[in-house]
Design an enzyme around this catalytic site. Sequence first.
Site, PDB file in Angstrom:
ATOM      1  N   PRO A  25      24.337  -2.166 -24.522  1.00  0.00           N
ATOM      2  CA  PRO A  25      23.728  -2.954 -23.442  1.00  0.00           C
ATOM      3  C   PRO A  25      23.937  -2.262 -22.097  1.00  0.00           C
ATOM      4  O   PRO A  25      25.059  -1.907 -21.752  1.00  0.00           O
ATOM      5  CB  PRO A  25      24.465  -4.292 -23.514  1.00  0.00           C
ATOM      6  CG  PRO A  25      25.756  -3.983 -24.212  1.00  0.00           C
ATOM      7  CD  PRO A  25      25.481  -2.840 -25.134  1.00  0.00           C
ATOM      8  N   LEU A  26      22.848  -2.065 -21.358  1.00  0.00           N
ATOM      9  CA  LEU A  26      22.894  -1.293 -20.118  1.00  0.00           C
ATOM     10  C   LEU A  26      22.165  -2.036 -19.008  1.00  0.00           C
ATOM     11  O   LEU A  26      20.938  -2.190 -19.062  1.00  0.00           O
ATOM     12  CB  LEU A  26      22.227   0.072 -20.317  1.00  0.00           C
ATOM     13  CG  LEU A  26      22.881   1.016 -21.323  1.00  0.00           C
ATOM     14  CD1 LEU A  26      21.923   2.140 -21.687  1.00  0.00           C
ATOM     15  CD2 LEU A  26      24.182   1.570 -20.763  1.00  0.00           C
ATOM     16  N   ALA A  58      22.720  -6.897 -20.272  1.00  0.00           N
ATOM     17  CA  ALA A  58      23.376  -8.173 -20.013  1.00  0.00           C
ATOM     18  C   ALA A  58      22.392  -9.152 -19.383  1.00  0.00           C
ATOM     19  O   ALA A  58      21.751  -8.862 -18.377  1.00  0.00           O
ATOM     20  CB  ALA A  58      24.579  -7.964 -19.097  1.00  0.00           C
ATOM     21  N   HIS A 176      28.919 -11.517 -24.102  1.00  0.00           N
ATOM     22  CA  HIS A 176      29.593 -10.544 -23.232  1.00  0.00           C
ATOM     23  C   HIS A 176      30.982 -11.087 -22.880  1.00  0.00           C
ATOM     24  O   HIS A 176      31.137 -11.919 -21.995  1.00  0.00           O
ATOM     25  CB  HIS A 176      28.766 -10.311 -21.970  1.00  0.00           C
ATOM     26  CG  HIS A 176      29.128  -9.049 -21.228  1.00  0.00           C
ATOM     27  ND1 HIS A 176      30.334  -8.397 -21.395  1.00  0.00           N
ATOM     28  CD2 HIS A 176      28.428  -8.301 -20.322  1.00  0.00           C
ATOM     29  CE1 HIS A 176      30.363  -7.318 -20.615  1.00  0.00           C
ATOM     30  NE2 HIS A 176      29.222  -7.237 -19.963  1.00  0.00           N
ATOM     31  N   HIS A 179      34.647  -6.437 -19.611  1.00  0.00           N
ATOM     32  CA  HIS A 179      34.368  -5.884 -18.279  1.00  0.00           C
ATOM     33  C   HIS A 179      34.721  -6.774 -17.097  1.00  0.00           C
ATOM     34  O   HIS A 179      34.185  -6.591 -16.003  1.00  0.00           O
ATOM     35  CB  HIS A 179      32.879  -5.503 -18.181  1.00  0.00           C
ATOM     36  CG  HIS A 179      32.477  -4.426 -19.121  1.00  0.00           C
ATOM     37  ND1 HIS A 179      31.193  -3.937 -19.197  1.00  0.00           N
ATOM     38  CD2 HIS A 179      33.187  -3.736 -20.047  1.00  0.00           C
ATOM     39  CE1 HIS A 179      31.123  -3.011 -20.125  1.00  0.00           C
ATOM     40  NE2 HIS A 179      32.324  -2.869 -20.650  1.00  0.00           N
ATOM     41  N   TYR A 181      34.118  -9.992 -16.614  1.00  0.00           N
ATOM     42  CA  TYR A 181      33.224 -11.105 -16.311  1.00  0.00           C
ATOM     43  C   TYR A 181      33.832 -12.418 -16.819  1.00  0.00           C
ATOM     44  O   TYR A 181      34.982 -12.451 -17.226  1.00  0.00           O
ATOM     45  CB  TYR A 181      31.827 -10.810 -16.868  1.00  0.00           C
ATOM     46  CG  TYR A 181      31.230  -9.572 -16.235  1.00  0.00           C
ATOM     47  CD1 TYR A 181      31.034  -9.504 -14.854  1.00  0.00           C
ATOM     48  CD2 TYR A 181      30.907  -8.444 -16.986  1.00  0.00           C
ATOM     49  CE1 TYR A 181      30.522  -8.356 -14.250  1.00  0.00           C
ATOM     50  CE2 TYR A 181      30.384  -7.299 -16.392  1.00  0.00           C
ATOM     51  CZ  TYR A 181      30.203  -7.264 -15.023  1.00  0.00           C
ATOM     52  OH  TYR A 181      29.708  -6.128 -14.421  1.00  0.00           O
ATOM     53  N   ARG A 228      31.235  -8.668 -27.491  1.00  0.00           N
ATOM     54  CA  ARG A 228      31.760  -7.416 -26.927  1.00  0.00           C
ATOM     55  C   ARG A 228      33.062  -7.715 -26.194  1.00  0.00           C
ATOM     56  O   ARG A 228      33.123  -8.634 -25.370  1.00  0.00           O
ATOM     57  CB  ARG A 228      30.744  -6.788 -25.965  1.00  0.00           C
ATOM     58  CG  ARG A 228      31.073  -5.319 -25.664  1.00  0.00           C
ATOM     59  CD  ARG A 228      30.034  -4.666 -24.777  1.00  0.00           C
ATOM     60  NE  ARG A 228      29.872  -3.249 -25.117  1.00  0.00           N
ATOM     61  CZ  ARG A 228      29.512  -2.309 -24.259  1.00  0.00           C
ATOM     62  NH1 ARG A 228      29.277  -2.610 -22.989  1.00  0.00           N
ATOM     63  NH2 ARG A 228      29.392  -1.058 -24.641  1.00  0.00           N
ATOM     64  N   ARG A 268      39.290   4.592 -23.315  1.00  0.00           N
ATOM     65  CA  ARG A 268      38.744   5.606 -22.411  1.00  0.00           C
ATOM     66  C   ARG A 268      37.477   5.125 -21.725  1.00  0.00           C
ATOM     67  O   ARG A 268      36.788   5.892 -21.069  1.00  0.00           O
ATOM     68  CB  ARG A 268      38.429   6.879 -23.191  1.00  0.00           C
ATOM     69  CG  ARG A 268      37.319   6.695 -24.209  1.00  0.00           C
ATOM     70  CD  ARG A 268      37.143   7.905 -25.076  1.00  0.00           C
ATOM     71  NE  ARG A 268      36.070   7.717 -26.049  1.00  0.00           N
ATOM     72  CZ  ARG A 268      35.921   8.461 -27.120  1.00  0.00           C
ATOM     73  NH1 ARG A 268      36.787   9.417 -27.375  1.00  0.00           N
ATOM     74  NH2 ARG A 268      34.919   8.246 -27.950  1.00  0.00           N
ATOM     75  N   ALA A 297      32.592   1.701 -28.920  1.00  0.00           N
ATOM     76  CA  ALA A 297      31.824   2.237 -27.794  1.00  0.00           C
ATOM     77  C   ALA A 297      32.770   2.785 -26.749  1.00  0.00           C
ATOM     78  O   ALA A 297      33.945   2.438 -26.711  1.00  0.00           O
ATOM     79  CB  ALA A 297      30.947   1.145 -27.176  1.00  0.00           C
ATOM     80  N   GLY A 320      25.610   4.527 -24.531  1.00  0.00           N
ATOM     81  CA  GLY A 320      24.983   4.025 -23.331  1.00  0.00           C
ATOM     82  C   GLY A 320      24.231   5.086 -22.573  1.00  0.00           C
ATOM     83  O   GLY A 320      23.022   5.262 -22.721  1.00  0.00           O
ATOM     84  N   ARG A 321      24.953   5.843 -21.747  1.00  0.00           N
ATOM     85  CA  ARG A 321      24.290   6.818 -20.877  1.00  0.00           C
ATOM     86  C   ARG A 321      23.528   7.887 -21.650  1.00  0.00           C
ATOM     87  O   ARG A 321      22.458   8.321 -21.219  1.00  0.00           O
ATOM     88  CB  ARG A 321      25.329   7.449 -19.941  1.00  0.00           C
ATOM     89  CG  ARG A 321      25.796   6.496 -18.852  1.00  0.00           C
ATOM     90  CD  ARG A 321      27.055   6.953 -18.171  1.00  0.00           C
ATOM     91  NE  ARG A 321      28.205   6.862 -19.067  1.00  0.00           N
ATOM     92  CZ  ARG A 321      29.448   7.119 -18.696  1.00  0.00           C
ATOM     93  NH1 ARG A 321      29.702   7.501 -17.464  1.00  0.00           N
ATOM     94  NH2 ARG A 321      30.434   7.004 -19.556  1.00  0.00           N
TER      95      ARG A 321
END
Length: 366
Positions: A25-26, A58, A176, A179, A181, A228, A268, A297, A320-321
């Site tokens: 998810p990006l 998200a 989610h 991170h 949230y 996640r 990481r 991930a 992701g990237r």
Amino acid sequence: MEKIPLLTAYKMGKFELSHRVVLAPLTRQRSFGNVPQTHAILYYSQRTTKGGLLIAEATVVSDTGLGYPETPGIWTKEQVEAWKPIVNAVHEKGGIFFCQIWHAGRVSNSSYQPNGQAPISSTDKPLAPQVGNTGEESTFSPPRRLRVDEIPQIIDDFRVAAGNAIEAGFDGVEIHGAHGYLIDQFIKDHVNDRTDEYGGSLENRCRFALQVVEALANEIGAHRIGIRLSPFASFMDSGDSNPEALGLYMVESLNKYEILYVHMLEPRFSTSAVEVSETPHSLLPMRKAFKGTFIAAGGYTREDGNRAIAENYADLVAYGRLFLANPDLPRRFELDAPLNKYNRNTFYTLDPVIGYTDYPFLESTT
């Protein structure tokens, strides 16, 4: 030619995956007015392969959940209808599509909130200014601590959003819980300073997250649910004093609900703005404890993704990237072909093409 581990088939519940490479998810901040736009049809379909798993960016569960500009929601009829052609485009190419549902909690500003109110959280501790998605410093409004009697409404917002996602055609939802949230703000003891049944012990801090899982399982079925988690990350001041115990407690508790998958961030883990070097922790105990599909991930390459699958460290690996910059990433991995370099400066711009749908496919570069 023998297939590399990342490109072997995998059965995830009822879903037959043709390979192990997952679109992470990006957030792209191109959903104007918090409504998904038609340019997302091309973006997601470009990254779809038959039997490939994609997790949508998200997607906000309610008007109190907003934390960034131009992020999509799924709480209104208009938003649900706008998602439908995007989901259809993925399904037409044979992809499996999950919607990540999200509440930013205190990672917000009163300007994003209904009637300019304070953002809600597990705590009333303010979040310190952070280097944001654009590389500039972001500031956040002091949050308001949710009362215990308000928490069922937030759980219901997640439940309704999950039902809306299924109505929009998604195959399932990813909660989610990472991170820093809202869900993470309850889980992590560096944030959660409550003294009621939602604070203190691991059991209490994880109560909200597990109640969300239970509500969703009752609404759409546990076989359609992933979550996640980022126990080791301290993004948005969301560290924990014992991340190993936290991660293990969560996956063992999630086993009781028999959800489809856990999507776990490596220590990481890095964001677009924050790079975090690898620490000596490992997801292996959580991987061994969880009975469903385990997705890893966080900065994976082709080489260590293959190793993770070959050594049974994970069932699937989310990118992701690399997937952002290489819409045909599984094909490039198969051929061990060169990868497009991502342009960090266009991750969050509003342009519907540049840095979004204009990354070249392998055929157009050879």
